[in-house]
Design a protein around this motif. Sequence first.
Motif, PDB file in Angstrom:
ATOM      1  N   GLY A   4       3.103  -4.883 -10.299  1.00  0.00           N
ATOM      2  CA  GLY A   4       2.154  -5.986 -10.088  1.00  0.00           C
ATOM      3  C   GLY A   4       2.175  -7.040 -11.179  1.00  0.00           C
ATOM      4  N   ARG A   5       3.068  -6.903 -12.142  1.00  0.00           N
ATOM      5  CA  ARG A   5       3.186  -7.843 -13.271  1.00  0.00           C
ATOM      6  C   ARG A   5       1.840  -8.132 -13.912  1.00  0.00           C
ATOM      7  NH1 ARG A   5       3.787  -9.640  -8.938  1.00  0.00           N
ATOM      8  NH2 ARG A   5       2.969 -11.721  -9.286  1.00  0.00           N
ATOM      9  N   GLY A   6       0.944  -7.147 -13.906  1.00  0.00           N
ATOM     10  CA  GLY A   6      -0.379  -7.275 -14.530  1.00  0.00           C
ATOM     11  C   GLY A   6      -1.304  -8.220 -13.779  1.00  0.00           C
ATOM     12  N   LYS A   7      -0.874  -8.697 -12.601  1.00  0.00           N
ATOM     13  CA  LYS A   7      -1.664  -9.728 -11.915  1.00  0.00           C
ATOM     14  C   LYS A   7      -2.349  -9.239 -10.639  1.00  0.00           C
ATOM     15  CE  LYS A   7       1.183 -13.530 -13.496  1.00  0.00           C
ATOM     16  NZ  LYS A   7       2.332 -14.343 -13.203  1.00  0.00           N
ATOM     17  N   CYS A   8      -1.994  -8.050 -10.182  1.00  0.00           N
ATOM     18  CA  CYS A   8      -2.519  -7.613  -8.886  1.00  0.00           C
ATOM     19  C   CYS A   8      -3.529  -6.484  -9.064  1.00  0.00           C
ATOM     20  CB  CYS A   8      -1.393  -7.077  -8.003  1.00  0.00           C
ATOM     21  SG  CYS A   8      -0.044  -8.228  -7.788  1.00  0.00           S
ATOM     22  N   PRO A   9      -4.720  -6.646  -8.515  1.00  0.00           N
ATOM     23  CA  PRO A   9      -5.651  -5.515  -8.547  1.00  0.00           C
ATOM     24  C   PRO A   9      -5.065  -4.337  -7.768  1.00  0.00           C
ATOM     25  CG  PRO A   9      -6.710  -7.496  -7.642  1.00  0.00           C
ATOM     26  CD  PRO A   9      -5.257  -7.808  -7.791  1.00  0.00           C
ATOM     27  N   ILE A  10      -5.408  -3.107  -8.206  1.00  0.00           N
ATOM     28  CA  ILE A  10      -4.988  -1.921  -7.443  1.00  0.00           C
ATOM     29  C   ILE A  10      -6.201  -1.370  -6.712  1.00  0.00           C
ATOM     30  CG2 ILE A  10      -4.128   0.450  -7.595  1.00  0.00           C
ATOM     31  CD1 ILE A  10      -2.511  -0.375 -10.025  1.00  0.00           C
ATOM     32  N   VAL A  11      -6.140  -1.364  -5.386  1.00  0.00           N
ATOM     33  CA  VAL A  11      -7.245  -0.758  -4.652  1.00  0.00           C
ATOM     34  C   VAL A  11      -6.917   0.713  -4.416  1.00  0.00           C
ATOM     35  CG1 VAL A  11      -8.249  -2.836  -3.642  1.00  0.00           C
ATOM     36  CG2 VAL A  11      -6.333  -1.777  -2.475  1.00  0.00           C
ATOM     37  N   ASP A  12      -7.625   1.580  -5.141  1.00  0.00           N
ATOM     38  CA  ASP A  12      -7.446   3.024  -5.022  1.00  0.00           C
ATOM     39  C   ASP A  12      -8.407   3.480  -3.931  1.00  0.00           C
ATOM     40  OD1 ASP A  12      -7.438   5.762  -5.232  1.00  0.00           O
ATOM     41  OD2 ASP A  12      -7.833   5.834  -7.386  1.00  0.00           O
ATOM     42  N   THR A  13      -7.852   3.797  -2.762  1.00  0.00           N
ATOM     43  CA  THR A  13      -8.698   4.047  -1.595  1.00  0.00           C
ATOM     44  C   THR A  13      -8.841   5.546  -1.348  1.00  0.00           C
ATOM     45  OG1 THR A  13      -6.746   3.953  -0.171  1.00  0.00           O
ATOM     46  CG2 THR A  13      -7.938   1.889  -0.520  1.00  0.00           C
ATOM     47  N   PHE A  14     -10.061   6.021  -1.423  1.00  0.00           N
ATOM     48  CA  PHE A  14     -10.316   7.431  -1.097  1.00  0.00           C
ATOM     49  C   PHE A  14     -10.799   7.518   0.343  1.00  0.00           C
ATOM     50  CE2 PHE A  14     -13.413  10.661  -0.160  1.00  0.00           C
ATOM     51  CZ  PHE A  14     -12.671  11.806  -0.399  1.00  0.00           C
ATOM     52  N   ILE A  72      -1.961  -7.990  -3.990  1.00  0.00           N
ATOM     53  CA  ILE A  72      -2.823  -6.801  -4.071  1.00  0.00           C
ATOM     54  C   ILE A  72      -1.965  -5.560  -3.856  1.00  0.00           C
ATOM     55  CG2 ILE A  72      -4.681  -5.534  -2.887  1.00  0.00           C
ATOM     56  CD1 ILE A  72      -5.874  -8.325  -2.199  1.00  0.00           C
ATOM     57  N   LEU A  73      -2.242  -4.531  -4.670  1.00  0.00           N
ATOM     58  CA  LEU A  73      -1.546  -3.256  -4.528  1.00  0.00           C
ATOM     59  C   LEU A  73      -2.575  -2.210  -4.106  1.00  0.00           C
ATOM     60  CD1 LEU A  73       0.497  -3.344  -7.865  1.00  0.00           C
ATOM     61  CD2 LEU A  73       1.319  -3.947  -5.562  1.00  0.00           C
ATOM     62  N   GLY A  74      -2.129  -1.250  -3.313  1.00  0.00           N
ATOM     63  CA  GLY A  74      -3.057  -0.204  -2.891  1.00  0.00           C
ATOM     64  C   GLY A  74      -2.487   1.173  -3.170  1.00  0.00           C
ATOM     65  N   SER A  75      -3.385   2.152  -3.270  1.00  0.00           N
ATOM     66  CA  SER A  75      -2.988   3.539  -3.515  1.00  0.00           C
ATOM     67  C   SER A  75      -3.805   4.436  -2.593  1.00  0.00           C
ATOM     68  CB  SER A  75      -3.263   3.876  -4.983  1.00  0.00           C
ATOM     69  OG  SER A  75      -3.098   5.246  -5.209  1.00  0.00           O
ATOM     70  N   VAL A  76      -3.183   5.493  -2.093  1.00  0.00           N
ATOM     71  CA  VAL A  76      -3.879   6.366  -1.140  1.00  0.00           C
ATOM     72  C   VAL A  76      -3.326   7.774  -1.139  1.00  0.00           C
ATOM     73  CG1 VAL A  76      -2.343   5.648   0.755  1.00  0.00           C
ATOM     74  CG2 VAL A  76      -4.546   6.661   1.299  1.00  0.00           C
ATOM     75  N   GLY A  77      -4.167   8.722  -0.833  1.00  0.00           N
ATOM     76  CA  GLY A  77      -3.708  10.065  -0.505  1.00  0.00           C
ATOM     77  C   GLY A  77      -3.973  11.115  -1.556  1.00  0.00           C
ATOM     78  N   GLU A  78      -4.106  10.706  -2.798  1.00  0.00           N
ATOM     79  CA  GLU A  78      -4.303  11.673  -3.887  1.00  0.00           C
ATOM     80  C   GLU A  78      -4.767  10.886  -5.105  1.00  0.00           C
ATOM     81  OE1 GLU A  78      -0.398  12.946  -5.352  1.00  0.00           O
ATOM     82  OE2 GLU A  78       0.453  11.406  -4.074  1.00  0.00           O
ATOM     83  N   PRO A  79      -5.300  11.601  -6.092  1.00  0.00           N
ATOM     84  CA  PRO A  79      -5.719  10.876  -7.290  1.00  0.00           C
ATOM     85  C   PRO A  79      -4.514  10.219  -7.949  1.00  0.00           C
ATOM     86  CG  PRO A  79      -6.543  13.138  -7.274  1.00  0.00           C
ATOM     87  CD  PRO A  79      -5.559  13.039  -6.153  1.00  0.00           C
ATOM     88  N   ILE A  80      -4.696   9.023  -8.444  1.00  0.00           N
ATOM     89  CA  ILE A  80      -3.588   8.369  -9.160  1.00  0.00           C
ATOM     90  C   ILE A  80      -3.824   8.572 -10.659  1.00  0.00           C
ATOM     91  CG2 ILE A  80      -4.673   6.051  -8.849  1.00  0.00           C
ATOM     92  CD1 ILE A  80      -1.711   4.946  -8.876  1.00  0.00           C
ATOM     93  N   TYR A  99       0.870  -1.195   0.000  1.00  0.00           N
ATOM     94  CA  TYR A  99       0.000   0.000   0.000  1.00  0.00           C
ATOM     95  C   TYR A  99       0.897   1.231   0.000  1.00  0.00           C
ATOM     96  CZ  TYR A  99      -4.231   2.518   1.763  1.00  0.00           C
ATOM     97  OH  TYR A  99      -5.327   3.328   1.938  1.00  0.00           O
ATOM     98  N   THR A 100       0.800   2.067  -1.025  1.00  0.00           N
ATOM     99  CA  THR A 100       1.664   3.252  -1.080  1.00  0.00           C
ATOM    100  C   THR A 100       0.913   4.414  -1.724  1.00  0.00           C
ATOM    101  OG1 THR A 100       3.941   3.968  -1.529  1.00  0.00           O
ATOM    102  CG2 THR A 100       2.829   2.810  -3.300  1.00  0.00           C
ATOM    103  N   ALA A 101       1.627   5.527  -1.944  1.00  0.00           N
ATOM    104  CA  ALA A 101       0.978   6.728  -2.482  1.00  0.00           C
ATOM    105  C   ALA A 101       1.417   6.969  -3.924  1.00  0.00           C
ATOM    106  CB  ALA A 101       1.366   7.925  -1.623  1.00  0.00           C
ATOM    107  N   PRO A 102       0.552   7.567  -4.729  1.00  0.00           N
ATOM    108  CA  PRO A 102       0.917   7.846  -6.121  1.00  0.00           C
ATOM    109  C   PRO A 102       2.222   8.620  -6.260  1.00  0.00           C
ATOM    110  CG  PRO A 102      -1.423   8.220  -5.814  1.00  0.00           C
ATOM    111  CD  PRO A 102      -0.852   7.923  -4.455  1.00  0.00           C
ATOM    112  N   THR A 103       2.501   9.497  -5.296  1.00  0.00           N
ATOM    113  CA  THR A 103       3.712  10.304  -5.397  1.00  0.00           C
ATOM    114  C   THR A 103       4.962   9.411  -5.361  1.00  0.00           C
ATOM    115  OG1 THR A 103       4.799  12.255  -4.496  1.00  0.00           O
ATOM    116  CG2 THR A 103       3.771  10.829  -2.901  1.00  0.00           C
ATOM    117  N   ALA A 104       4.911   8.335  -4.573  1.00  0.00           N
ATOM    118  CA  ALA A 104       6.049   7.402  -4.523  1.00  0.00           C
ATOM    119  C   ALA A 104       6.163   6.655  -5.854  1.00  0.00           C
ATOM    120  CB  ALA A 104       5.864   6.420  -3.372  1.00  0.00           C
ATOM    121  N   ILE A 105       5.038   6.281  -6.406  1.00  0.00           N
ATOM    122  CA  ILE A 105       5.057   5.581  -7.697  1.00  0.00           C
ATOM    123  C   ILE A 105       5.661   6.490  -8.777  1.00  0.00           C
ATOM    124  CG2 ILE A 105       3.580   4.510  -9.498  1.00  0.00           C
ATOM    125  CD1 ILE A 105       3.580   2.986  -6.881  1.00  0.00           C
TER     126      ILE A 105
END
Length: 674
Positions: free
Chosen positions: A428-438, A407-415, A380-386
């Motif tokens: 995620g090698r195309g295999k992991c859903p990304i949970v974009d959590t608002f 599973i990958l997660g995103s938080v804190g700002e729009p990705i 679970y990380t933030a778009p800015t790190a990506i």
Amino acid sequence: MVVPGSQEEKMFYPPDDLQMDAHVPDFNSYLQMYRKSIENPDAFWKEIADEFFWKKPATGSMLQYNFDVTKGSIYVKCMEGAKTNMCYNVLDRHVLKGNLGEKVAYYWEGNSPDQHLTVTYSQLLSQVCRCANVLKKMGVKKGERVSIYLPMIPELVITMLACARIGAVHSVVFAGFSSESLCERIIDAQSCVLVTADGVYRGEKLVNLKQIADEALQKCREKSSTSVTKCVVIKHQTLRTKCGAARNKLQTPWDSDCDVWWDEVMKDSPEECEPEWLDAEDPLFILYTSGSTGKPKGVLHTVAGYLLYTALTFKCVFDYHHDDVYWCTADIGWITGHSYIMYGPLANGASSVLFEGIPVHPHVGRLWEIIEKYKVTKFYTAPTAIRLLMKYGREPVQKYDLSSLRILGSVGEPINPEAWHWYHEVVGRGKCPIVDTFWQTETGGHVLAPLPAATPLKPGSATFPFFGIEPAILNEHGEELQGEAEGYLVFRRPWPGIMRTVYKNHERFQNTYFKKFPGFYVTGDGCRRDKDGYYWITGRIDDMLNVSGHLMSTAEVEAALMEHPAVAEAAVVSRPHQVKGECLYCFVTVKDCKEFNHTLMEELKRQVREKIGPIATPDFIQNAPALPKTRSGKIMRRILRQVARNERELGDVSSLTDPKVVEVLFSQRCEGAA
Ligand code: PRX
């Protein structure tokens, strides 16, 4: 809400292997559970509460509330009459079960890869009890506040849980904040104890935390009679690093009336401490978040509701299973760390990575190296790190075996789509859903988020509401918009994890979140709902900006600039930034006798860093001989945003007193702000 499937844009469907043992295995299950949470919230939350320990059961219904300012004071109560303890639920409950005592709660990774340790649930419990006894011995009582200014080390978790155990209210201040910010938060909370460390390395940079803490306490003394009677100092850097240079640099004055070493007070402290049985609605913590007036708001969360909500969101949104190794890269100084490094994972008995370092030290593959090392399954990380790591290409990622990730997660700002696809394909090698959590500090946990085995994804959309959340989109007049629509994102009813008040300022709480549209909690974010019912956050609609996932108000940066003796007036706007998402672009009018030059610019940057912290350092400071104002004297920020972005199509400027001001501003734009 419709079952998704007929869209033109490319959708990403959950992988079959995730669906097999998922808590919410498909979209229909999500819909069913969602309906239950809305139609029968009492039964829904009762079932969740049954998993936890209650010294006394609730006497009232699961949620009681008034959400309408026109009908009286706003309140939310969850499980009234119940008695419990957060620390007992996240530690003792697991250890007593017998099977989780030896399970790792945290894999700690220091700033440098040679620093690491593991902490099991049993070890954590005994350390927490010792710390709780230390606090009690210092006289800390139920309801009193403890400020914590620490880096990402196990003692941070230990101190927070020790507070929770004795019913003290923790107020964690992100250790990147300045002494001024720390002082402001200590004064507001009237904390009786401050817990800090000698210092911390962030990459190559050594930060002397004790010195900053001393300055903060000194400022508290100057501004008011300070409430802090003890400052507990952890020998983190001097004990754990092999760096002799750090030891010398970290020597600071010692106030023997106030300062105590952590090691010394912990040494003989007993390992048993009966938890304080708290009312469900007793406060658990205060966490300060930026307010649009510039003064931070002490967001207050309470015990039972926050426990239920962080536990359930963690379990469902990351589809947590017993053998997972979970890693959230946030700092515990922010809400993401409180809810999804501490309370949510611990409530579920999860093993997490606790990371002190930064993504690019000692090399740009550090995050991926750690994923390989611990075989992390949920990340679970933030778009800015990506966005930051994308710049170095695929090679530093592909050097490591990331096949454990599910599973990958995103938080804190729009990705943004580019970052989403890179995260999905390369990490995620195309295999992991990304949970974009608002969600927000105020919401306590995820409010809009996909469930990884159930929700087809659209890159950039936080998809659908979590259980118990009823979103609505309103127009400027407060009318609810149906179907495809764009407007203000609001919530019609509370959920267990929503904040209860602004500490010591209930009026500010009501005015900020409930006044604009009576009957709703107003997020302050704009939002679009598409034809399939997906929610897309469009960004803040107030004077707040989001720099690298950190929310800050233009007013607080303006106030910091205005304190410089050469500044007559200052206005700050947001400007898009490739890595940080948004950055600060400042307009400064200097006093008549002063000159705007490079030295002043550097002084102003330093001033903001010192007042707020390095996260608020302006990227651009422009000379503004005058600011564009309306006849009533209001600064037209829209125009300033356009100058910052070099957008010359200004639209209607008829309300400006002096349109020539704008030409001058365009001619003096900052170099590099193309
Ligand atoms: O503007 C939204 C943005 O971050 C704000 C909340 O900031 P804070 O209280 O510091 O909490 C951050 C971590 C939860 C929101 O009002 N935000 C948060 N998550 C997202 C987001 N914007 C778009 N998409 C998200 N997933």
